[in-house]
Design a protein around this motif. Structure first.
Motif, PDB file in Angstrom:
ATOM      1  N   ALA A  62     -88.289 -17.740 -18.024  1.00  0.00           N
ATOM      2  CA  ALA A  62     -88.485 -17.799 -19.474  1.00  0.00           C
ATOM      3  C   ALA A  62     -87.151 -17.769 -20.213  1.00  0.00           C
ATOM      4  CB  ALA A  62     -89.370 -16.640 -19.922  1.00  0.00           C
ATOM      5  N   LEU A  63     -86.217 -16.956 -19.737  1.00  0.00           N
ATOM      6  CA  LEU A  63     -84.907 -16.876 -20.400  1.00  0.00           C
ATOM      7  C   LEU A  63     -84.142 -18.190 -20.295  1.00  0.00           C
ATOM      8  CD1 LEU A  63     -83.756 -13.283 -19.340  1.00  0.00           C
ATOM      9  CD2 LEU A  63     -84.437 -14.044 -21.634  1.00  0.00           C
ATOM     10  N   ILE A  64     -84.118 -18.792 -19.106  1.00  0.00           N
ATOM     11  CA  ILE A  64     -83.451 -20.087 -18.953  1.00  0.00           C
ATOM     12  C   ILE A  64     -84.151 -21.139 -19.814  1.00  0.00           C
ATOM     13  CG2 ILE A  64     -82.946 -21.956 -17.344  1.00  0.00           C
ATOM     14  CD1 ILE A  64     -81.072 -19.621 -17.032  1.00  0.00           C
ATOM     15  N   GLY A  65     -85.474 -21.083 -19.871  1.00  0.00           N
ATOM     16  CA  GLY A  65     -86.211 -22.005 -20.718  1.00  0.00           C
ATOM     17  C   GLY A  65     -85.856 -21.850 -22.185  1.00  0.00           C
ATOM     18  N   LEU A  66     -85.715 -20.613 -22.646  1.00  0.00           N
ATOM     19  CA  LEU A  66     -85.334 -20.366 -24.031  1.00  0.00           C
ATOM     20  C   LEU A  66     -83.938 -20.900 -24.331  1.00  0.00           C
ATOM     21  CD1 LEU A  66     -86.727 -16.760 -24.650  1.00  0.00           C
ATOM     22  CD2 LEU A  66     -87.476 -18.882 -25.749  1.00  0.00           C
ATOM     23  N   VAL A  67     -83.030 -20.760 -23.378  1.00  0.00           N
ATOM     24  CA  VAL A  67     -81.689 -21.326 -23.560  1.00  0.00           C
ATOM     25  C   VAL A  67     -81.788 -22.834 -23.753  1.00  0.00           C
ATOM     26  CG1 VAL A  67     -79.444 -21.710 -22.500  1.00  0.00           C
ATOM     27  CG2 VAL A  67     -80.554 -19.495 -22.246  1.00  0.00           C
ATOM     28  N   CYS A  68     -82.564 -23.498 -22.905  1.00  0.00           N
ATOM     29  CA  CYS A  68     -82.683 -24.953 -22.973  1.00  0.00           C
ATOM     30  C   CYS A  68     -83.367 -25.411 -24.259  1.00  0.00           C
ATOM     31  CB  CYS A  68     -83.452 -25.464 -21.758  1.00  0.00           C
ATOM     32  SG  CYS A  68     -82.630 -25.179 -20.179  1.00  0.00           S
ATOM     33  N   ILE A  69     -84.403 -24.713 -24.677  1.00  0.00           N
ATOM     34  CA  ILE A  69     -85.134 -25.083 -25.881  1.00  0.00           C
ATOM     35  C   ILE A  69     -84.247 -24.996 -27.119  1.00  0.00           C
ATOM     36  CG2 ILE A  69     -86.994 -24.353 -27.442  1.00  0.00           C
ATOM     37  CD1 ILE A  69     -88.544 -23.493 -24.915  1.00  0.00           C
ATOM     38  N   ASN A  70     -83.410 -23.967 -27.160  1.00  0.00           N
ATOM     39  CA  ASN A  70     -82.657 -23.677 -28.376  1.00  0.00           C
ATOM     40  C   ASN A  70     -81.192 -24.096 -28.330  1.00  0.00           C
ATOM     41  OD1 ASN A  70     -84.724 -22.018 -29.992  1.00  0.00           O
ATOM     42  ND2 ASN A  70     -84.747 -21.011 -27.997  1.00  0.00           N
ATOM     43  N   ALA A  71     -80.763 -24.700 -27.228  1.00  0.00           N
ATOM     44  CA  ALA A  71     -79.345 -25.048 -27.080  1.00  0.00           C
ATOM     45  C   ALA A  71     -78.853 -25.964 -28.187  1.00  0.00           C
ATOM     46  CB  ALA A  71     -79.113 -25.693 -25.713  1.00  0.00           C
ATOM     47  N   ASP A  72     -79.701 -26.855 -28.657  1.00  0.00           N
ATOM     48  CA  ASP A  72     -79.260 -27.860 -29.625  1.00  0.00           C
ATOM     49  C   ASP A  72     -79.349 -27.378 -31.065  1.00  0.00           C
ATOM     50  OD1 ASP A  72     -78.337 -30.506 -30.238  1.00  0.00           O
ATOM     51  OD2 ASP A  72     -80.355 -30.953 -30.959  1.00  0.00           O
ATOM     52  N   ARG A  73     -80.426 -26.656 -31.401  1.00  0.00           N
ATOM     53  CA  ARG A  73     -80.690 -26.364 -32.813  1.00  0.00           C
ATOM     54  C   ARG A  73     -80.543 -24.893 -33.185  1.00  0.00           C
ATOM     55  NH1 ARG A  73     -86.308 -29.557 -33.145  1.00  0.00           N
ATOM     56  NH2 ARG A  73     -86.368 -28.808 -30.999  1.00  0.00           N
ATOM     57  N   ARG A  74     -80.663 -23.987 -32.244  1.00  0.00           N
ATOM     58  CA  ARG A  74     -80.574 -22.551 -32.541  1.00  0.00           C
ATOM     59  C   ARG A  74     -79.585 -21.912 -31.574  1.00  0.00           C
ATOM     60  NH1 ARG A  74     -85.994 -23.875 -32.262  1.00  0.00           N
ATOM     61  NH2 ARG A  74     -87.121 -23.937 -34.259  1.00  0.00           N
ATOM     62  N   PRO A  75     -78.310 -22.129 -31.775  1.00  0.00           N
ATOM     63  CA  PRO A  75     -77.307 -21.659 -30.807  1.00  0.00           C
ATOM     64  C   PRO A  75     -77.267 -20.148 -30.653  1.00  0.00           C
ATOM     65  CG  PRO A  75     -76.258 -22.444 -32.821  1.00  0.00           C
ATOM     66  CD  PRO A  75     -77.690 -22.848 -32.907  1.00  0.00           C
ATOM     67  N   VAL A  76     -77.557 -19.395 -31.720  1.00  0.00           N
ATOM     68  CA  VAL A  76     -77.543 -17.930 -31.618  1.00  0.00           C
ATOM     69  C   VAL A  76     -78.680 -17.456 -30.719  1.00  0.00           C
ATOM     70  CG1 VAL A  76     -77.783 -15.769 -32.879  1.00  0.00           C
ATOM     71  CG2 VAL A  76     -76.388 -17.617 -33.837  1.00  0.00           C
ATOM     72  N   LEU A  77     -79.883 -18.011 -30.919  1.00  0.00           N
ATOM     73  CA  LEU A  77     -81.016 -17.630 -30.074  1.00  0.00           C
ATOM     74  C   LEU A  77     -80.765 -18.023 -28.619  1.00  0.00           C
ATOM     75  CD1 LEU A  77     -83.780 -16.370 -29.910  1.00  0.00           C
ATOM     76  CD2 LEU A  77     -84.795 -18.564 -30.586  1.00  0.00           C
ATOM     77  N   ALA A  78     -80.173 -19.189 -28.419  1.00  0.00           N
ATOM     78  CA  ALA A  78     -79.823 -19.601 -27.054  1.00  0.00           C
ATOM     79  C   ALA A  78     -78.822 -18.626 -26.444  1.00  0.00           C
ATOM     80  CB  ALA A  78     -79.242 -21.015 -27.066  1.00  0.00           C
ATOM     81  N   GLY A  79     -77.871 -18.160 -27.250  1.00  0.00           N
ATOM     82  CA  GLY A  79     -76.887 -17.197 -26.759  1.00  0.00           C
ATOM     83  C   GLY A  79     -77.507 -15.857 -26.420  1.00  0.00           C
ATOM     84  N   LEU A  80     -78.491 -15.429 -27.204  1.00  0.00           N
ATOM     85  CA  LEU A  80     -79.186 -14.169 -26.897  1.00  0.00           C
ATOM     86  C   LEU A  80     -79.893 -14.260 -25.548  1.00  0.00           C
ATOM     87  CD1 LEU A  80     -80.710 -13.338 -30.410  1.00  0.00           C
ATOM     88  CD2 LEU A  80     -78.796 -12.188 -29.295  1.00  0.00           C
ATOM     89  N   ALA A  81     -80.572 -15.393 -25.315  1.00  0.00           N
ATOM     90  CA  ALA A  81     -81.265 -15.574 -24.037  1.00  0.00           C
ATOM     91  C   ALA A  81     -80.279 -15.677 -22.882  1.00  0.00           C
ATOM     92  CB  ALA A  81     -82.148 -16.820 -24.097  1.00  0.00           C
ATOM     93  N   LEU A  82     -79.176 -16.391 -23.105  1.00  0.00           N
ATOM     94  CA  LEU A  82     -78.170 -16.514 -22.052  1.00  0.00           C
ATOM     95  C   LEU A  82     -77.533 -15.163 -21.755  1.00  0.00           C
ATOM     96  CD1 LEU A  82     -76.473 -18.211 -20.137  1.00  0.00           C
ATOM     97  CD2 LEU A  82     -74.975 -18.789 -22.055  1.00  0.00           C
ATOM     98  N   GLY A  83     -77.252 -14.384 -22.782  1.00  0.00           N
ATOM     99  CA  GLY A  83     -76.698 -13.053 -22.571  1.00  0.00           C
ATOM    100  C   GLY A  83     -77.646 -12.147 -21.815  1.00  0.00           C
ATOM    101  N   ALA A  84     -78.956 -12.302 -22.077  1.00  0.00           N
ATOM    102  CA  ALA A  84     -79.951 -11.484 -21.372  1.00  0.00           C
ATOM    103  C   ALA A  84     -80.011 -11.812 -19.887  1.00  0.00           C
ATOM    104  CB  ALA A  84     -81.336 -11.678 -22.003  1.00  0.00           C
ATOM    105  N   MET A  85     -79.490 -12.977 -19.501  1.00  0.00           N
ATOM    106  CA  MET A  85     -79.447 -13.327 -18.090  1.00  0.00           C
ATOM    107  C   MET A  85     -78.432 -12.490 -17.321  1.00  0.00           C
ATOM    108  SD  MET A  85     -81.665 -15.415 -16.894  1.00  0.00           S
ATOM    109  CE  MET A  85     -80.857 -15.903 -15.375  1.00  0.00           C
ATOM    110  N   VAL A  86     -77.800 -11.540 -17.981  1.00  0.00           N
ATOM    111  CA  VAL A  86     -76.934 -10.591 -17.285  1.00  0.00           C
ATOM    112  C   VAL A  86     -77.721  -9.818 -16.234  1.00  0.00           C
ATOM    113  CG1 VAL A  86     -77.281  -8.685 -18.920  1.00  0.00           C
ATOM    114  CG2 VAL A  86     -75.135  -8.834 -17.643  1.00  0.00           C
TER     115      VAL A  86
END
Length: 408
Positions: free
Chosen positions: A145-169
């Motif tokens: 789900a986290l990787i999916g959220l990064v992909c969904i939001n990479a283009d239009r919602r960079p902050v949300l994509a960053g939150l999901a990517l950071g959670a992949m810690v």
């Protein structure tokens, strides 16, 4: 599609029902989640650092299970411990239900957003990996789900994509390919947000657990490297080329270099998809699929991420690949998703432990099959790049199509 979703819900309900028959460790059915639950309890006991000592954690699991021999070493970053902490207040069956149902729902919602009209197609291919994740109570739905959220939001919602990517810690080795994609596409807002999440969560963990938690975690990482080298993990369920080579009899050093070569090839595929791929969506699909090919430590319960990648690839695959090529690609992914489930079924049928099955001739073939998937993706990317070059020579520059958005 409703039948598949209903079947998944029935599987979760059946697992919970079995807990009432024999407890969380009955038949060693959810050893992975059982380890999660033990860690959650030790968060509140104030001795979390002890769970990173393999000998002590093995004793904890044996005591909790009434003497079961299965052992899952604990090497997760402290951020995952913090996430599990609320489960320590729940009995085992309730903790399993909350964790599995919540993460499964998050994964299915994310997959539906990515796949759209192709959801049923993706679910059929991904079903075995989803089933094995439910069976062992692992966190593959969460990372998917986290990787999916990064992909969904990479283009239009960079902050949300960053939150999901950071959670992949919580599983950083599965986020390497995504991180490389963000660097190549210069998505600095996403990268900065992810860095802030990692730093802030690390500070919270230091305050909550004390600075010694990091020493304990690093010690566990070092000890796990020895376990991996000695083949003490169930290699037949691993999906890395390292496991395939090691299980085939190659020395650990050679297996590691083989894994390094595949990781470099996977990252080269990411770079090619970004620079010359047909669309940003296709590039992200490649990123998601190769995410599980970077580290030598990857299991079948990590494969829900591949489902996200397949969903991203599908719109372009109908143009880039022939019907035969698509069938082969789907078959390879289905085989990888099914192999661990079939071996687990064999284990149950023979009433054998994972250690006993490991000593049988049970090859770890998933890594090699994933390598074939990577080869097919590279072939499609190179062929499309050659076609694009030919088109550019024939058409004026101002008539070239604009790059597609990630998700419309």
């Amino acid at each position: 599609m409703r039948v598949i979703v209903a079947g998944l819900a029935a599987m979760v309900a059946f697992k919970v029902f079995r807990f009432f028959e024999g407890g969380l460790w009955a038949g060693n059915q959810t050893a992975d989640f059982s380890a999660f639950h033990i860690v959650a309890q030790h968060v509140w006991r104030g001795d979390l650092d002890l769970t990173y000592q393999f000998a002590l954690f093995a004793r904890m699991q044996a005591e909790a299970s009434g003497g079961a021999t299965s052992f899952m070493p604990w090497t997760y970053p402290p951020q995952f411990d913090l996430l599990l902490a609320p489960l320590g207040f729940l009995p085992g069956w309730a903790g399993y239900f909350v964790f599995t149902a919540a993460t499964l729902a998050a994964y299915l919602i994310t997959l539906r957003t990515v796949a759209a009209n192709h959801l049923a197609h993706v679910l059929v291919i991904t079903f075995p990996a989803i089933a094995i994740t439910i069976a062992c109570g692992q966190n593959g739905f969460l990372t998917g789900a986290l990787i999916g959220l990064v992909c969904i939001n990479a283009d239009r919602r960079p902050v949300l994509a960053g939150l999901a990517l950071g959670a992949m810690v919580i599983k950083p080795h599965l986020a390497i390919a995504v991180g490389v994609y963000m660097l190549l596409t210069r998505r600095w807002t996403t990268i900065a947000t992810a860095a802030i999440v990692v730093i802030a969560s690390s500070l919270v963990c230091t305050i909550a657990f004390g600075p010694q938690i990091w020493i304990a975690w690093l010690g566990a990482i070092k000890e796990s490297a020895g376990y991996l080298e000695q083949g003490r993990y169930p290699l037949f369920r691993m999906i890395s080329v390292y496991a395939s080579l090691h299980k085939s009899g190659l020395p650990p050093v050679l297996a590691f270099w083989g894994q390094t070569a595949v990781a470099c090839l996977a990252l080269a595929a990411v770079a090619l998809a970004v620079l010359r791929g047909p669309s940003a969506r296709f590039a992200l699909g490649v990123v998601a699929i190769v995410s599980v090919m970077i580290s030598p430590y990857a299991y079948d319960y990590d494969l829900p991420i591949v489902g996200i990648g397949l969903a991203l690839l599908l719109p372009d695959l109908s143009r880039l690949a022939s019907a035969r090529e698509r069938s082969v690609l789907y078959g390879l992914i289905l085989f990888v998703n099914s192999y661990g489930l079939l071996q687990s079924a064999r284990l149950a049928a023979e009433h054998a432990t994972a250690e006993e099955l490991e000593h049988y001739f049970t090859p770890a073939v998933a890594g090699v099959v994933l390598l074939a998937v990577l080869a097919m993706l590279l072939r499609l990317l190179l062929r499309d790049a050659r076609t694009a070059n030919a088109t550019q020579r024939e058409e004026p520059a101002d008539l070239l199509p604009r790059p597609a958005r990630v998700l419309e």
